[in-house]
Motif scaffolding. Sequence first.
Motif, PDB file in Angstrom:
ATOM      1  N   ASP A   1      71.088  60.912 -16.281  1.00 35.86           N
ATOM      2  CA  ASP A   1      71.386  61.935 -17.292  1.00 35.86           C
ATOM      3  C   ASP A   1      72.823  62.433 -17.121  1.00 35.86           C
ATOM      4  O   ASP A   1      73.225  62.862 -16.026  1.00 35.86           O
ATOM      5  CB  ASP A   1      70.403  63.095 -17.154  1.00 35.86           C
ATOM      6  CG  ASP A   1      70.405  64.019 -18.358  1.00 35.86           C
ATOM      7  OD1 ASP A   1      71.500  64.424 -18.790  1.00 35.86           O
ATOM      8  OD2 ASP A   1      69.309  64.357 -18.857  1.00 35.86           O
TER       9      ASP A   1
ATOM     10  N   ALA B   1      65.475  66.142 -15.117  1.00 35.04           N
ATOM     11  CA  ALA B   1      66.351  65.106 -15.662  1.00 35.04           C
ATOM     12  C   ALA B   1      66.345  63.847 -14.815  1.00 35.04           C
ATOM     13  O   ALA B   1      66.213  63.909 -13.590  1.00 35.04           O
ATOM     14  CB  ALA B   1      67.787  65.641 -15.765  1.00 35.04           C
ATOM     15  N   GLU B   2      66.516  62.721 -15.469  1.00 35.09           N
ATOM     16  CA  GLU B   2      66.644  61.453 -14.771  1.00 35.09           C
ATOM     17  C   GLU B   2      68.014  61.387 -14.084  1.00 35.09           C
ATOM     18  O   GLU B   2      68.968  62.055 -14.486  1.00 35.09           O
ATOM     19  CB  GLU B   2      66.503  60.282 -15.750  1.00 35.09           C
ATOM     20  CG  GLU B   2      65.136  60.187 -16.421  1.00 35.09           C
ATOM     21  CD  GLU B   2      64.024  59.846 -15.440  1.00 35.09           C
ATOM     22  OE1 GLU B   2      64.342  59.309 -14.351  1.00 35.09           O
ATOM     23  OE2 GLU B   2      62.856  60.100 -15.767  1.00 35.09           O
TER      24      GLU B   2
ATOM     25  N   ARG C   1      74.131  65.098 -18.081  1.00 35.62           N
ATOM     26  CA  ARG C   1      74.187  66.523 -17.737  1.00 35.62           C
ATOM     27  C   ARG C   1      74.135  66.718 -16.223  1.00 35.62           C
ATOM     28  O   ARG C   1      74.730  67.659 -15.686  1.00 35.62           O
ATOM     29  CB  ARG C   1      73.033  67.270 -18.413  1.00 35.62           C
ATOM     30  CG  ARG C   1      73.087  67.268 -19.938  1.00 35.62           C
ATOM     31  CD  ARG C   1      71.827  67.890 -20.516  1.00 35.62           C
ATOM     32  NE  ARG C   1      70.642  67.141 -20.096  1.00 35.62           N
ATOM     33  CZ  ARG C   1      69.387  67.577 -20.241  1.00 35.62           C
ATOM     34  NH1 ARG C   1      69.162  68.773 -20.781  1.00 35.62           N
ATOM     35  NH2 ARG C   1      68.373  66.833 -19.851  1.00 35.62           N
TER      36      ARG C   1
END
Length: 290
Positions: A196, A192-193, A198
Amino acid sequence: METRLAADRARIDTCLEALFDSRQAVASRLEEAMRHGVLVGGKRLRPVLVYAAGRALGAEDATLDAPAMALELIHAYSLVHDDLPAMDDDDLRRGQPAVHRAFDEATAILAGDALQALAFEVLARAPDLPRLAPMVATLADAAGRSGMVAGQVLDLAAVGQDTDLAGLAAIHDHKTGALIRAAVRLGGLVVAEESDARLAALERYAGAVGLAFQVHDDILDVTGDTATLGKASGADAARHKPTYPALLGLETARAKACELVDAGVAALEPLGEAGVPLAELARYMIERDH
């Protein structure tokens, strides 16, 4: 949960053993001390969290091995140094003589230094990590002057002092919590970046659960025994260190740990069903010894 934890612990143990087996030792005594500090057992909670967080965001296990090893090496170095006479002065670690007892103080200091450097080497040499720079920064921030080392200084300064709940939380937010937060962030950054949402949810989860784990450890120092803990029980009280049971009482401290776990689990809502294993892990680690 037992099966999942056993598999993850076996995986990280295999990776760490392979790491040491693949390296040519320049100083055999140093290598033996490093192995003693890493390979003699342990809960492997931090690498387990790396795997759980990475999987929650869709990472493959093979891509999580390097960050999981790097974090466990940092944790192992911190324990080697924590046990030294100038720090917590513990003779036992994981049911075995602490490194400075099995070898000597100078070797223990140098073994800890080498384990710290090895952690960054493992991460830097890992293939296929597109966000390597923020991962290295995450590990450095968690381990150093803004994280674990700062927490250790605060912890030493609190010995024998009157410390309130806010002060105790600040100690553990750095000393223990920083690496717990780094674990889920490293696992998440594999796929994930940094922006993100999350990833932010994982860090909120880790912030609450990391403190819950520390409250739980404080409780076990009171209720556990040396054989179970792998280190001397009652050590915190003997050193006049502030703990949650001392400030809150045992039952209130237990309630506090459960409250923190609930907050951590609630933070996982943006992950949906993918966050269920992380929620189960948090509850298991708090409830299993009660």
